[in-house]
Write a protein that holds these residues in place. Structure first.
Motif, PDB file in Angstrom:
ATOM      1  N   ARG A 142      85.594  57.943  42.140  1.00  0.00           N
ATOM      2  CA  ARG A 142      86.857  58.651  42.306  1.00  0.00           C
ATOM      3  C   ARG A 142      87.317  58.640  43.751  1.00  0.00           C
ATOM      4  O   ARG A 142      88.464  58.366  44.057  1.00  0.00           O
ATOM      5  N   LEU A 145      88.644  55.375  44.677  1.00  0.00           N
ATOM      6  CA  LEU A 145      89.975  55.138  44.123  1.00  0.00           C
ATOM      7  C   LEU A 145      91.019  55.806  45.006  1.00  0.00           C
ATOM      8  O   LEU A 145      92.046  55.212  45.359  1.00  0.00           O
ATOM      9  N   VAL A 146      90.744  57.052  45.378  1.00  0.00           N
ATOM     10  CA  VAL A 146      91.655  57.776  46.263  1.00  0.00           C
ATOM     11  C   VAL A 146      91.772  57.043  47.591  1.00  0.00           C
ATOM     12  O   VAL A 146      92.863  56.862  48.122  1.00  0.00           O
ATOM     13  N   ALA A 147      90.640  56.570  48.102  1.00  0.00           N
ATOM     14  CA  ALA A 147      90.660  55.837  49.371  1.00  0.00           C
ATOM     15  C   ALA A 147      91.524  54.588  49.263  1.00  0.00           C
ATOM     16  O   ALA A 147      92.257  54.231  50.189  1.00  0.00           O
ATOM     17  N   LEU A 149      94.109  54.092  47.276  1.00  0.00           N
ATOM     18  CA  LEU A 149      95.516  54.492  47.281  1.00  0.00           C
ATOM     19  C   LEU A 149      95.951  54.896  48.680  1.00  0.00           C
ATOM     20  O   LEU A 149      97.050  54.557  49.127  1.00  0.00           O
ATOM     21  N   CYS A 150      95.089  55.629  49.375  1.00  0.00           N
ATOM     22  CA  CYS A 150      95.406  56.048  50.739  1.00  0.00           C
ATOM     23  C   CYS A 150      95.592  54.833  51.647  1.00  0.00           C
ATOM     24  O   CYS A 150      96.485  54.807  52.496  1.00  0.00           O
ATOM     25  N   GLU A 152      96.610  51.887  50.747  1.00  0.00           N
ATOM     26  CA  GLU A 152      97.908  51.280  50.438  1.00  0.00           C
ATOM     27  C   GLU A 152      99.034  52.057  51.080  1.00  0.00           C
ATOM     28  O   GLU A 152      99.991  51.485  51.597  1.00  0.00           O
TER      29      GLU A 152
ATOM     30  N   ALA B 105      96.619  62.110  52.430  1.00  0.00           N
ATOM     31  CA  ALA B 105      96.296  60.692  52.332  1.00  0.00           C
ATOM     32  C   ALA B 105      95.407  60.176  53.461  1.00  0.00           C
ATOM     33  O   ALA B 105      95.678  59.141  54.037  1.00  0.00           O
ATOM     34  N   LYS B 109      89.071  60.799  57.396  1.00  0.00           N
ATOM     35  CA  LYS B 109      89.177  59.846  58.497  1.00  0.00           C
ATOM     36  C   LYS B 109      90.045  60.452  59.599  1.00  0.00           C
ATOM     37  O   LYS B 109      89.832  61.571  60.028  1.00  0.00           O
ATOM     38  N   LEU B 149      99.557  61.016  44.983  1.00  0.00           N
ATOM     39  CA  LEU B 149      99.467  59.889  45.904  1.00  0.00           C
ATOM     40  C   LEU B 149     100.353  58.738  45.438  1.00  0.00           C
ATOM     41  O   LEU B 149     101.042  58.107  46.235  1.00  0.00           O
ATOM     42  N   LEU B 153     103.454  56.905  47.321  1.00  0.00           N
ATOM     43  CA  LEU B 153     103.489  55.456  47.490  1.00  0.00           C
ATOM     44  C   LEU B 153     104.822  54.901  46.989  1.00  0.00           C
ATOM     45  O   LEU B 153     105.460  54.070  47.643  1.00  0.00           O
TER      46      LEU B 153
END
Lengths: 250, 250
Positions: A142, A145-147, A149-150, A152, B105, B109, B149, B153
């Motif tokens: 999960r 997946l979030v990473a 999208l982030c 992108e 997002a 990091k 998210l 996008l």
DNA sequence: CGGTTAATTGAAATATATCAACCGGTGTGG
DNA sequence: CCACACCGGTTGATATATTTCAATTAACCG
């Protein structure tokens, strides 16, 4: 619509080669044990199947407005994601190369853009239901997946910066540096880039005309920054100068 | 850095008013039962706390490059998300108004852009660890997070289209229609827009200069499409014409 | 009220697009 | 095998949208 379709179901194939690709891409390993669950097909009657599809140059993989049921991984070739106006204007939102995913960002709704093969291209198609299944079992997945999208989103934001506030020279240089980063292959005389796209694609990614792209690339060639062995190939000879150009210091 | 900070911990507050806001925003209800788990603070020593923060006009909420530990919900006011060049050029990637979230997002990091209050603004800050906790318990929540998210996008991709391929008139019209959609209030003579931003913000969102924005708004005013009661207010009088303008049919 | 800031308008400069011609490879058919 | 046509790329000349520079006006605030 699609040609050369080879479909197989994990339940009968006995292994999960393409999903292994997803796992590998996501940069995890403790996760691969989960992959076996993918073939149980929990979604009302539809078995969870991955298909290998092939597309020829300029063929659409899906179109803006199509119902979104799957996401894709590029195996070979190259894909462009674009939006079209009625009057023919086109904006390319991004490119996808082998190992990269697209079609993730529209779970169950409609695709918000069109995906086209830029050259002969092979992709693996996964139903979005795969995600739901995996989602249920792996926390690690999960967050990846979030990473994804982030990542992108971050890319799109840099793209915004290019289109909104960079000069032509800066955009072209930034574009080449981005491609270098993603697809560059080292050579003696610099770094080789197989663009796999025409000037029009570059223009539509950067919000320019094809002529402006040509002129700017020619300028960089004349300045000794680039070599252009073929129309779809570029050798970056002076990265430092290119970086300076991208930063407006030239 | 931040002024007027009122911090409270859910463990002692006995209720989760702000998280209720998240739940409400995410458009789910079967989910609220989970919220009680939020205060257990599973992440190494840090209790999971939400804080209410206030910022004055032009104050930074976080900056490009800061370590990213929290996401935010706007309670009142308005926030811009932007990128800055060394030479002062600025591109605004988006705006956030009451009820909307930002800072999601970039889990763990660094923030990839700067968030600033455009006017006096109140936000609620949630540690990203909140997400991990919730994530563990609610599948419904996860899909909403992904949807969130994806929505961002999609917004960014439309923004790309504007910057890359729309004329000035089309951009201004599209911008006003977007704002109308998000913040318009019906009136007898049209739809009222409290922009809560200056011309420079509009210019930096659309990749234009402030003068060009002015001229174009003046043109639309002269054409009877808009009324401009105050510099930060606009009344859209002829939506249909504005839509035509946005679509290049004017 | 004055003084400051933001918005507006005008005139000139310029970057980029548009229009048009030309080039060079590639494939095809005679 | 050569001639031809075709398609994408390149270059040049001109037009134009937008920026830049400069001045004016309007809003805001103590």
């Amino acid at each position: 619509m699609s040609i050369g379709t080879k479909t197989f179901n994990h339940a009968t194939s006995g292994q999960v080669p393409d999903m292994g690709g997803l796992v590998a891409f996501l940069g995890t390993n403790g996760f691969s044990g989960e992959a076996e669950n993918w073939d149980e097909g929990r979604v009302s009657g539809f078995p969870t199947a991955a298909s290998v599809l092939e597309f020829e140059r300029n063929q659409a993989i899906f179109s803006d407005g199509d119902p979104a049921g799957s996401f894709y991984k590029v195996t070979s070739g190259a894909v462009r994601l674009c939006k079209l106006f009625a009057d023919g204007r086109r904006q390319i939102a991004g490119f996808c190369f082998p190992g990269e995913y697209f079609g993730l960002a529209c779970q169950g709704k409609e695709y918000a853009l069109t995906a086209e093969a830029m050259i002969g291209t092979t992709v693996v198609r996964f139903p979005h239901s795969c995600l739901a299944d995996l989602d249920r079992s792996s926390a690690e997945f999960r967050s990846h997946l979030v990473a994804l999208l982030c990542g992108e989103l971050s890319l799109a934001q840099n793209h915004l910066l290019m289109l909104g506030r960079q000069t032509v020279k800066e955009r072209i240089a930034s574009f080449l540096l981005m491609m270098l980063d993603r697809r560059g292959r080292d050579r003696r005389d610099g770094v080789m880039l197989d663009l796999h796209m025409g000037r029009q694609d570059i223009a539509d990614y950067l919000g320019l005309t094809i002529e402006t792209v040509c002129r700017t690339i020619s300028d960089l060639k004349r300045a000794g920054v680039l070599g252009v062995p073929g129309p779809r190939e570029i050798v970056v000879k002076k990265i430092r100068l290119l970086q300076d150009t991208a930063n407006g210091e030239a």
